[in-house]
Structures are given as structure tokens and as C-alpha cells.
Design a protein around this motif. Structure first.
Motif, PDB file in Angstrom:
ATOM      1  N   ASP A   1     -19.946 -67.654  34.057  1.00 26.01           N
ATOM      2  CA  ASP A   1     -19.508 -66.771  35.137  1.00 26.01           C
ATOM      3  C   ASP A   1     -20.408 -66.930  36.359  1.00 26.01           C
ATOM      4  O   ASP A   1     -21.378 -67.687  36.339  1.00 26.01           O
TER       5      ASP A   1
ATOM      6  N   SER B   1     -21.695 -55.554  35.723  1.00 26.10           N
ATOM      7  CA  SER B   1     -21.254 -56.747  34.996  1.00 26.10           C
ATOM      8  C   SER B   1     -20.757 -57.755  36.037  1.00 26.10           C
ATOM      9  O   SER B   1     -20.514 -57.386  37.191  1.00 26.10           O
TER      10      SER B   1
ATOM     11  N   GLU C   1     -23.398 -57.390  28.912  1.00 27.62           N
ATOM     12  CA  GLU C   1     -22.818 -58.622  28.383  1.00 27.62           C
ATOM     13  C   GLU C   1     -22.458 -58.551  26.899  1.00 27.62           C
ATOM     14  O   GLU C   1     -21.538 -59.224  26.442  1.00 27.62           O
ATOM     15  N   THR C   2     -23.176 -57.747  26.132  1.00 28.58           N
ATOM     16  CA  THR C   2     -22.959 -57.741  24.675  1.00 28.58           C
ATOM     17  C   THR C   2     -21.961 -56.654  24.310  1.00 28.58           C
ATOM     18  O   THR C   2     -22.025 -55.544  24.833  1.00 28.58           O
TER      19      THR C   2
ATOM     20  N   GLU D   1     -30.647 -55.778  26.342  1.00 26.65           N
ATOM     21  CA  GLU D   1     -29.914 -56.457  27.425  1.00 26.65           C
ATOM     22  C   GLU D   1     -30.302 -57.932  27.457  1.00 26.65           C
ATOM     23  O   GLU D   1     -29.491 -58.787  27.814  1.00 26.65           O
TER      24      GLU D   1
END
Ligand code: KMH
Ligand code: ZN
Length: 292
Positions: free
Chosen positions: A132, A101, A30-31, A244
Motif C-alpha cells: 500500500d 490506516s 494493520e493487524t 502495532e
């Protein structure tokens, strides 16, 4: 197979009742590297991080990889090379993410197991994930589970919500135990859309775990990281930490290296009289196929 496993298990001391399994999740999907230059995204950075985290007390690494532009990828060659590099450079249990992802197709997520990890994550249901959707339909979950059984990969069941606990019961009742016979789960708490990262939620989830579960860990996303770590320790659970899941040590204090997060929970564990498991002990604990 069982006789061979038992022989291997007997070669290494079993972790004691106060042992603490620390898993590091160093990268996630995500980052972005642009937002967080300290995030380990290249293979060299990942291997260096894994080594440092092992020294700090981690026994398992939960791996997401990136491409040359630092974007999340499930490229099978890269995944295979990553597993090999981590096996060569560390003793850690190598767990590949099959979650990837939120944009990764299910077919590609099923192929992750082909990279030959010791363990794979296996999320027990679809969950809203911020803005999402993290998609895990039941047919996908069951196919991935059966693949893990066939390929002798130990799954770690990721539970983002109480409903995922019920789905795990259904999975185990329908398809039997995982490869190795142990059932290890990780409560992923504090995702916007999943269960909150609170002691109350942790206690409720642990109370509902299927009887087949042999061990559980917990991870709190973002600000919930410490609350969840402390709650897990006080309930006798294990821990997952890493960039994470959280990018700050305190308000305004960025994590510069994953081993800071590992060292912090090892210290919390020491106060709680829990001793970090070595990677060799973790392999016995989780009944992974590879014991080296
Ligand atoms: N990146 C999340 C959408 C897993 O690794 O299995 C899913 C995830 C779970 O991180
Ligand atoms: Zn992950």
C-alpha cells in the motif's frame, strides 16, 4: 502561556539524563482481531492494556482505535471517548495516531486533533507501506502541523525514511517550533518501503536530525524490533514498542500482551543504566499542555 508552562514544569522533577521514555503502541491499524485475538481492540481492552503497560514502565500510549467489528476507525466520538477514558484510568501521555490506516482520507485524519489528545503523531512524508501507500503530501503535513500548534497538541514526528528527516527540517524552518517548544521524533524503521531496521540506518538518521530536535525514539517493525531497540539505547535514544509494530517475542512465540514488550525494553534499559520515565516526567519532558 510560557510563564504558566514554566511554573507547571517546575512542580515536577525533570527527568534525569539517563531517563528512558517508553511509548507503547498497543493496537495499530494493520493487524486484524481474527488473526490476533490478543490485540486490544475494544475500549475496555485498550484501557486495561494501557494500565498494565504503565505499570510495566510505559509513559506514553500511541493510540489507534477500532469499531464494533474491530476494524480501524477515526470516528471522532469514539476517539474523544477513548482519550477521556485513558485520561481517567491512567496517567499516560495520550498520543492519538493521525496516520490511521492507509485507507483513511486525509480530511478525517486532520480531525483527529479535535478529540483533545496530549500528543499526536505526524508523519513527515508519503511512504510505500508494504503493498500500500501511506499518503502524507506536504500540504497535508503543513496543515496538520499548524493545527497542532493552534490546538496546543504536542506532535511526535514520525520519520520512516531519511527524506522525512529533511522534510522535518523544512517544516521547522518554515513554521517554527511545535507547541511547547520541544521537538520529539520517532524513527519508524523496518517498514517495507521505508528505511531498514538496522543500526547503520539509525545512526545515519540520527546524524541528520535537525538541530531543533530535543529528543528522539526509535521503533523497529517486526524482526527488527530488538536490533533497533539496542541501537537506540546505545545511541542514547528512547523507545517505542507494542503490538502495532511486532507480534512475536521470538520466532514462533506470539506476544500475548503488550506489557510483555514494555517489560522487555525496560529490562534492556535497566542493563543500559536507563531509568524509565514516569508519565509525570514524560509530560515535563515533552512539554504537554496537560500535566495531570
Ligand atoms: N498505520 C500506518 C499506515 C501513525 O500512527 O501515525 C500509519 C501509522 C502512523 O501507524
Ligand atoms: Zn500508528
Amino acid at each position: 502561556m510560557r510563564a504558566m508552562n514554566d511554573a507547571l514544569i517546575n512542580d515536577v522533577p525533570r527527568p534525569g539524563p539517563n531517563a528512558l521514555l517508553v511509548t507503547v503502541a498497543p493496537t495499530g491499524a494493520e493487524t486484524s482481531k481474527a488473526d490476533c485475538p490478543h490485540l486490544p481492540t475494544t475500549l475496555d481492552e485498550l484501557v486495561d492494556t494501557a494500565r498494565r503497560c504503565q505499570s510495566a514502565g510505559a509513559a506514553m500510549v500511541h493510540v489507534h482505535i477500532r469499531d464494533d467489528e474491530h476494524r480501524p476507525t477515526l470516528d471522532l466520538t469514539r476517539l474523544t471517548d477513548t482519550v477521556q477514558a485513558l485520561h481517567e484510568a491512567t496517567d499516560l501521555v495520550v498520543q492519538l495516531s493521525t496516520g490511521g490506516s492507509v485507507h483513511d482520507p486525509l480530511e478525517q485524519r486532520l480531525k483527529v486533533i479535535d478529540a483533545g489528545p496530549d500528543s499526536c503523531s505526524l508523519t513527515m512524508g508519503t511512504t510505500n507501506f508494504g503493498d500500500d501507500v501511506f499518503s502524507n503530501p506536504w500540504p497535508f503535513v503543513t496543515e496538520l502541523y499548524q493545527l497542532s500548534q493552534e490546538r496546543e497538541v504536542v506532535p511526535e514526528f514520525e520519520l520512516f525514511d531519511l527524506g522525512h528527516v529533511t522534510s522535518l527540517q523544512r517544516l521547522l524552518d518554515t513554521f517554527g517550533l511545535p507547541y511547547g517548544g520541544r521537538v520529539h521524533v520517532d524513527l519508524v524503521m523496518g517498514v517495507p518501503g521505508g528505511m531498514p531496521g538496522t543500526t547503520d540506518a539509525l545512526v545515519a538518521a540520527v546524524a541528520a536530525l535537525p538541530r531543533q530536535v530535543t529528543s528522539w525514539s526509535a521503533t523497529g517493525i517486526g524482526r527488527s524490533t530488538l536490533a533497533v531497540a539496542l541501537a537506540s539505547l546505545s545511541k542514547g535514544g528512547h523507545l517505542r514498542v507494542g503490538m502495532e509494530d511486532v507480534l512475536t517475542l521470538a520466532k514462533g512465540v506470539p506476544v500475548e500482551h503488550n506489557d510483555q514488550l514494555v517489560a522487555r525494553v525496560v529490562e534492556l534499559g535497566r542493563i543500559a543504566q536507563r531509568t524509565p520515565m514516569t508519565p509525570a516526567e514524560a509530560k515535563v519532558f515533552l512539554h504537554t499542555r496537560r500535566r495531570q
